[in-house]
Design an enzyme around this catalytic site. Structure first.
Site, PDB file in Angstrom:
ATOM      1  N   LYS A 199       4.361   5.269   5.093  1.00  0.00           N
ATOM      2  CA  LYS A 199       3.681   3.973   5.088  1.00  0.00           C
ATOM      3  C   LYS A 199       3.554   3.379   6.489  1.00  0.00           C
ATOM      4  O   LYS A 199       3.244   2.198   6.639  1.00  0.00           O
ATOM      5  CB  LYS A 199       4.432   3.013   4.162  1.00  0.00           C
ATOM      6  CG  LYS A 199       4.480   3.500   2.713  1.00  0.00           C
ATOM      7  CD  LYS A 199       5.196   2.522   1.808  1.00  0.00           C
ATOM      8  CE  LYS A 199       5.243   3.042   0.389  1.00  0.00           C
ATOM      9  NZ  LYS A 199       5.865   2.075  -0.556  1.00  0.00           N
ATOM     10  N   PRO A 249       0.825  -1.210   0.000  1.00  0.00           N
ATOM     11  CA  PRO A 249       0.000   0.000   0.000  1.00  0.00           C
ATOM     12  C   PRO A 249       0.858   1.260   0.000  1.00  0.00           C
ATOM     13  O   PRO A 249       1.907   1.317   0.651  1.00  0.00           O
ATOM     14  CB  PRO A 249      -0.799  -0.119   1.302  1.00  0.00           C
ATOM     15  CG  PRO A 249      -0.797  -1.575   1.625  1.00  0.00           C
ATOM     16  CD  PRO A 249       0.511  -2.098   1.134  1.00  0.00           C
ATOM     17  N   GLU A 250       0.409   2.264  -0.743  1.00  0.00           N
ATOM     18  CA  GLU A 250       1.126   3.533  -0.777  1.00  0.00           C
ATOM     19  C   GLU A 250       0.589   4.454   0.311  1.00  0.00           C
ATOM     20  O   GLU A 250      -0.389   4.152   0.992  1.00  0.00           O
ATOM     21  CB  GLU A 250       1.021   4.150  -2.165  1.00  0.00           C
ATOM     22  CG  GLU A 250       1.454   3.168  -3.248  1.00  0.00           C
ATOM     23  CD  GLU A 250       2.147   3.796  -4.438  1.00  0.00           C
ATOM     24  OE1 GLU A 250       2.510   4.980  -4.378  1.00  0.00           O
ATOM     25  OE2 GLU A 250       2.330   3.080  -5.441  1.00  0.00           O
ATOM     26  N   ARG A 280      12.005  -3.656  -7.875  1.00  0.00           N
ATOM     27  CA  ARG A 280      10.630  -3.296  -8.221  1.00  0.00           C
ATOM     28  C   ARG A 280      10.564  -2.991  -9.708  1.00  0.00           C
ATOM     29  O   ARG A 280      11.531  -2.502 -10.301  1.00  0.00           O
ATOM     30  CB  ARG A 280      10.149  -2.074  -7.418  1.00  0.00           C
ATOM     31  CG  ARG A 280      10.184  -2.245  -5.911  1.00  0.00           C
ATOM     32  CD  ARG A 280       9.242  -3.328  -5.426  1.00  0.00           C
ATOM     33  NE  ARG A 280       7.853  -3.016  -5.728  1.00  0.00           N
ATOM     34  CZ  ARG A 280       7.072  -2.243  -4.978  1.00  0.00           C
ATOM     35  NH1 ARG A 280       7.564  -1.663  -3.885  1.00  0.00           N
ATOM     36  NH2 ARG A 280       5.815  -2.039  -5.299  1.00  0.00           N
TER      37      ARG A 280
END
Length: 292
Positions: free
Chosen positions: A52, A2-3, A269
């Protein structure tokens, strides 16, 4: 993972459900049982996010620190007529009466971190983070100059720096790819080659986009002229939702120029960019060599 907008949205939901109320705290899974027993019956004074990381502030002076990681979820329910039995591996459960004869309930599952910490430990976590675009109205407000001080001294690519939470807190893979596209920045450009004016534009854009993400609970980054309605195209179909320019659109035509969106792994990523809208950066020395 989640951002930042997701954590800030969760903080708002948890605050609405529990702030100012005494809570029952349990750990059906058992991994948080000792800490749950210690804070059972305390009052939640606030819920807030930094990047986060999410913190529940409690009346006894402790804080519950949560980092969802890749697999964590936090389900918040309001106005539940009866408290159901927990389903799955619930690390922490919060329950309170909501004043209307029903209950508020929150179940945390799969988080990377769920710890009971002191104020000093919370401050230590926060001090390691870069400025958060969603905390511009907080006290103290996030300062983009703190991120710029790191960026302008680094030969690391701007794409990698944007994902470094010690440089900039809350930005994840989606916002990283999209902000670079929106400002026509080569993802592989060294941070030290950036100009402060461009950085300030990117920061201001992140503030707007991420606040909108909190409001809508999804990431939308395309400008009005590139929406499905404006372009006569089908809406994006992806489990992340939202309309984007390059994220997870590898091999598809760029919505602006028609070139094929590219992808490449960077720092473990997947990075997405348009090679035409985000042309390769060349230093003045490199450009001069090419002209010889």
């Amino acid at each position: 993972m989640p951002e930042g907008h997701t954590l800030h949205r969760l903080a708002l939901d948890l605050g609405d459900a529990f702030a100012g109320r005494q809570v029952r705290v349990t750990s059906p899974q058992g991994r948080f049982a000792e800490s749950a027993a210690q804070i059972d019956g305390t009052v939640v004074t606030a819920a807030q996010a930094w990047g986060k990381h999410l913190f529940l502030d409690l009346s006894d002076g402790h804080h519950v620190h949560v980092h969802l990681g890749l697999y964590g979820t936090w389900a918040v329910h309001r106005h539940v007529p009866a408290v159901p039995e927990p389903v799955g591996q619930v690390r922490m459960r919060l329950v309170t009466g909501d004043g209307a004869g029903t209950f508020a309930l929150a179940d945390l599952r799969g988080a990377t971190a769920c710890d009971l910490i002191t104020t000093e430990q919370r401050d230590s976590v926060v001090e390691r983070l870069g400025p958060d675009p969603l905390r511009t109205q907080a006290l103290p407000p996030s300062d983009p100059d703190a991120a710029w001080a790191r960026i302008r001294r680094s030969r690391t690519s701007i794409a990698a720096l944007l994902m470094d939470q010690s440089v900039l807190a809350g930005v994840g893979n989606v916002y990283r790819a999209e902000i670079l596209f929106r400002h026509r920045v080569d993802p592989f450009r060294p941070g030290s080659s950036m100009r402060i004016g461009r950085w300030q534009q990117m920061w201001d854009d992140l503030v707007v986009l991420m606040h909108e993400g909190v409001r809508t609970n999804r990431i939308d980054t395309v400008r009005p002229e590139h929406t499905p309605e404006a372009m006569g195209r089908d809406p994006r179909r992806d489990d992340h939702g939202g309309e984007v320019y390059v994220y997870r659109r590898d091999g598809q035509p760029c919505l602006v120029c028609g070139a094929r969106v590219r992808t490449r792994e960077l720092a473990h990523r997947n990075l997405f960019w348009c090679p035409r809208c985000q042309p390769r950066f060349r230093s003045r020395a490199e450009a001069a060599r090419r002209l010889r």
